[in-house]
Structures are given as C-alpha cells and as structure tokens.
Scaffold this motif. Structure first.
Motif, short mmCIF file in Angstrom:
data_model
loop_
_atom_site.label_atom_id
_atom_site.label_comp_id
_atom_site.label_asym_id
_atom_site.label_seq_id
_atom_site.Cartn_x
_atom_site.Cartn_y
_atom_site.Cartn_z
N TRP A 218 0.82 -1.21 0.00
CA TRP A 218 0.00 0.00 0.00
C TRP A 218 0.86 1.26 0.00
CZ3 TRP A 218 -4.21 1.97 -1.46
CH2 TRP A 218 -4.63 3.22 -0.99
N TRP A 228 -2.59 6.09 -7.29
CA TRP A 228 -3.87 6.03 -6.58
C TRP A 228 -4.97 6.85 -7.27
CZ3 TRP A 228 -5.59 10.69 -5.01
CH2 TRP A 228 -4.69 11.67 -4.56
N TYR A 353 -4.03 -4.18 -5.34
CA TYR A 353 -4.84 -3.02 -4.96
C TYR A 353 -5.56 -2.45 -6.17
CZ TYR A 353 -2.86 -2.79 -0.26
OH TYR A 353 -2.53 -3.07 1.05
#
Length: 426
Positions: A218, A228, A353
């Motif tokens: 992350w 992101w 992710y």
C-alpha cells in the motif's frame, strides 16, 4: 516469414511460450464472456439474475485479491497462475455439464462462479507481476500491446464462436470449450521458466508478516499520486460504466436486437476497435503516457451511452469499435506504466490493490444495474452511467503527477521509490 513475427516474440522466448498459452485461454474467456449471460437467461430469464451471477464471479476479488498479491510477491507467480487455471477449468467444466444435463439452477451458477472468481483473484496479480520476469524492461510496452492484441482478437473470434455455439448447441457447449482452453493454458504454464525476481530491501518491520507486506504494498501505491488517482478513475469505470456491457447490453440485445447473435456482433465491433488500439499502442511511443491514458479512459467511458443510444445495430457496433480503440490504449499504457515504475518485488501487491479498487468493486455496480434499470428503464440508466464516468476520467488530467509521468523511470534505483526486501522464492 520471420519478419512477420513481432520482435518481442523472437527475442523473448519465455514470453513467447507464455503468449501461446494465454492466447488459447483468451479464446475461451471471450466465448465465456458471451455464453455466461445467456446461460443465466436460459435458466431464469431475469436481468437481475444475470447481474447476480456475474457479480458472484467478481465478488471474491474483494476478499482474495490482496492475498493473491502478497502470495504472488512471495512465491513463483507462474505456479499460482497454473493452479488457478486448473481450478477454473474444473469450474467451467462442471457448469457446462449442469447446463447440458438441463439441471442447472441460479444457485448452482452463483456458487460455482464464486469458486471461479476466487481462483481468478489469485491469477490476476500474479499475471501482472510475471510480465517483467519473462520480458526485458525495454520490451514491456510491446509485450503488453501484443498480449492486448490477442485479447482483442479474441473479442472478434470468441463472440463469433460463442454466438454460433449458443445458437446451435446452447451455452453449455460454449462453456465446455472454455474449460478446454484453461487446460491448455495450464499445460503451457507448467513448462514456463521465468527468471528470478530482482532482490531488494524494505523496512525490516514489515518483512515476513502478511499484514506487513500488505502495508508495504500500500505504501507503494500511496506514495505515487498517479497510481492512486488512476486507480480511483478506474474504479468509477468498472463500477459505473462496465455494468452496461456485462448486464444491460445483453438484456437490451435479448429484448430488442434478436439475442446472442446480435450482441456478438456488437462485441466483435468492439474487438476490432481494440485490435486497432493495440496496434497503435505497439507502435506509439509517448513522452507522457498517463495523459494519453486519461484521455483514452474518458472515451472508453462512453460505452454506456453508445449501447443505449438507439442508433441501431450497425452504428452501435461502429461506435463500440471506437471505444474499443480507447480501451486498449488505456490498459496497455496503464499496465506498462505500473511495470515500469513499480518495483518488481512489490508489483503484484500494487496490482492487487488495482484489481481490488476496480474489478473488486464491480460486483456492486453489477448487482445494482439490473434493479436500477428495472426501476428507471435501461436507457436512462445507461445515460446516467456516462454522465458519471466521463468526468471522472477527465479529472485525471487535473492531477500534475498524471500529466508529468515520463514513459521511462530512468536508471539506478529510481524505479523503486522505497527499498524492498530480498526475495527468496521456493
């Protein structure tokens, strides 16, 4: 004859081996893409059930993709892919048997698609992380474009095969073919010999624990604004826009265009456009790849309004071809950017992710698309999808890190951003 073979296949033998197996699997995937919705319709005839079964196949992404990313950064990525292929082969074979025997029910399909989706959740991060281990860094864009070319070609050939099989022999036969292609892919993965992962170091506190490795992954996402923010835009695309393709498109085709054969035509048009986009991605070298990706995602987000435009089958197919060009440009550019700028030892975790925030959240949109369209109408729902999706994609262009990201990360350790652990693979 040799000149007709792309250079990356000639120069990268391990990628060529992977390419063959995945090409076979893609054909089955594209057949399944058409066959599964019509399999559900043959059992229940309900748009909501189409969304439910499709969502069941994607729901495990929410639960297992992050675990898949950690495992793929710990163990041999091609072995994880091999096990996944074996499981998915068994699932599709069992669904085919149930359909052909005439005993399939919606709960059966939901349960089996959950198993399928679980295996898929482990496959996806491993596949993204495997690419830099079978092809040189300077050939990643070409390799991704070529892989995309095969996937897009599958959109042309697969639906044509699926449309014929569904119309002549039913969706069970089509899914039996998909099971065979998973078996073929597993056979090629069993012979693959990728290079070892480049070692590195991370914060020692995170090494050896699942949560620590997850946090380290992350951190790779959080520390890169372009990553992101790109994941956020993709989440909107997957949750809001793509249900138009997976749920509402087949429903509209079944009610107004004549069924699976007509929907296959639209899907083929999209596939032809995707092929053009992959060829462009193979040849184009851009200095600011994420700027191109953002613009391409905005065009891709027009799929919903194209399907609901009422333009007729021919023009809908042509316009879907245009969005297909954009979709290929976006995904080739995005995947290459991740593989170029994210460290090898964290790449599967970062991609996990990515899948969690995009495909993992897609079941929400799939589950809601049917009921919302039942309440407000199919076309108004499709228009609303575009009104939300296009601005979300264009917002990426407002992010400086997106506009400034270079095509290559430079030399030395600039690729890592943070140090990574030494990796020992079994």
């Amino acid at each position: 004859m040799k000149s007709l073979i792309p250079g990356v296949l000639r120069d990268e033998p391990q990628f060529a081996h992977l390419f063959i197996g995945q090409s076979l699997s893609v054909l089955g995937d594209r057949v399944s893409f058409v066959a599964v919705p019509f399999a559900v319709l043959s059992v229940s005839g309900s748009a909501s059930d189409v969304g439910l079964v499709t969502a069941a196949g994607l729901l495990p992404t929410l639960l297992f993709t992050l675990a898949g990313g950690v495992w793929a950064d710990r163990f041999r990525r091609h072995r994880i892919m091999l096990v996944s292929d074996v499981v998915r082969c068994a699932v599709q074979g069992l669904i085919a048997i149930l359909l052909l025997a005439g005993v399939a029910e919606v709960p059966h399909l939901v349960a089996l698609m959950i198993v399928f989706g679980t295996a898929d959740a482990f496959f996806m991060p491993a596949a993204t992380g495997l690419m830099p281990l079978v092809v040189g860094a300077d050939r990643l864009r070409e390799a991704n474009a070529l892989r995309g070319f095969v996937q897009s070609s599958g959109l042309v050939l697969g639906p044509a095969v699926a449309g014929g099989l569904v119309a002549l022999a039913g969706p069970g036969t089509a899914l039996a073919l998909d099971a065979l292609t998973f078996a073929a892919s597993a056979a090629t993965l069993a012979r693959l010999r990728p290079r070892s992962m480049t070692p590195g170091t991370v914060q020692s506190s995170s090494r050896g624990t699942f949560l620590g490795e997850l946090r380290a992954g992350w951190e790779q996402v959080r520390s890169r604004t372009w990553v992101w923010s790109g994941m956020g835009a993709m989440a909107v695309y997957h949750v809001v826009v793509l249900p138009s393709v997976f749920v509402l498109g087949p429903v509209l085709a079944d009610g107004e265009w004549g069924g699976a054969a007509s929907w296959s035509v639209v899907t083929v048009g999209f596939g032809i456009g995707s092929i053009v986009g992959d060829v462009c991605a193979y040849r184009l070298k851009v200095k600011r790849p994420m700027t191109l990706a953002a613009a391409a995602l905005a065009v891709s987000s027009c799929q919903a309004v194209v399907i609901g435009s009422g333009a007729g089958l021919v023009w809908t197919t042509v316009l879907e071809g245009v969005t297909g060009v954009a979709v290929s440009l976006f995904f080739v550019t995005w995947e290459t950017a991740l593989q170029t700028h994210v460290p090898e030892a964290a790449l599967s975790r970062v991609s996990s992710y990515d899948y969690l925030l995009s495909a993992g959240l897609m079941p929400v949109g799939l589950a809601l698309a049917g009921p919302v369209s039942d309440s407000f109408g199919v076309r108004p729902t499709l228009y609303a999808m575009t009104v939300i999706g296009v601005p979300a994609a264009l917002a990426l262009l407002l992010v400086p890190a997106v506009r400034r990201l270079p095509a290559a990360s430079g030399t030395g350790d600039s690729r890592s951003g943070h140090s990574l652990p030494e990796v020992s693979l079994p």
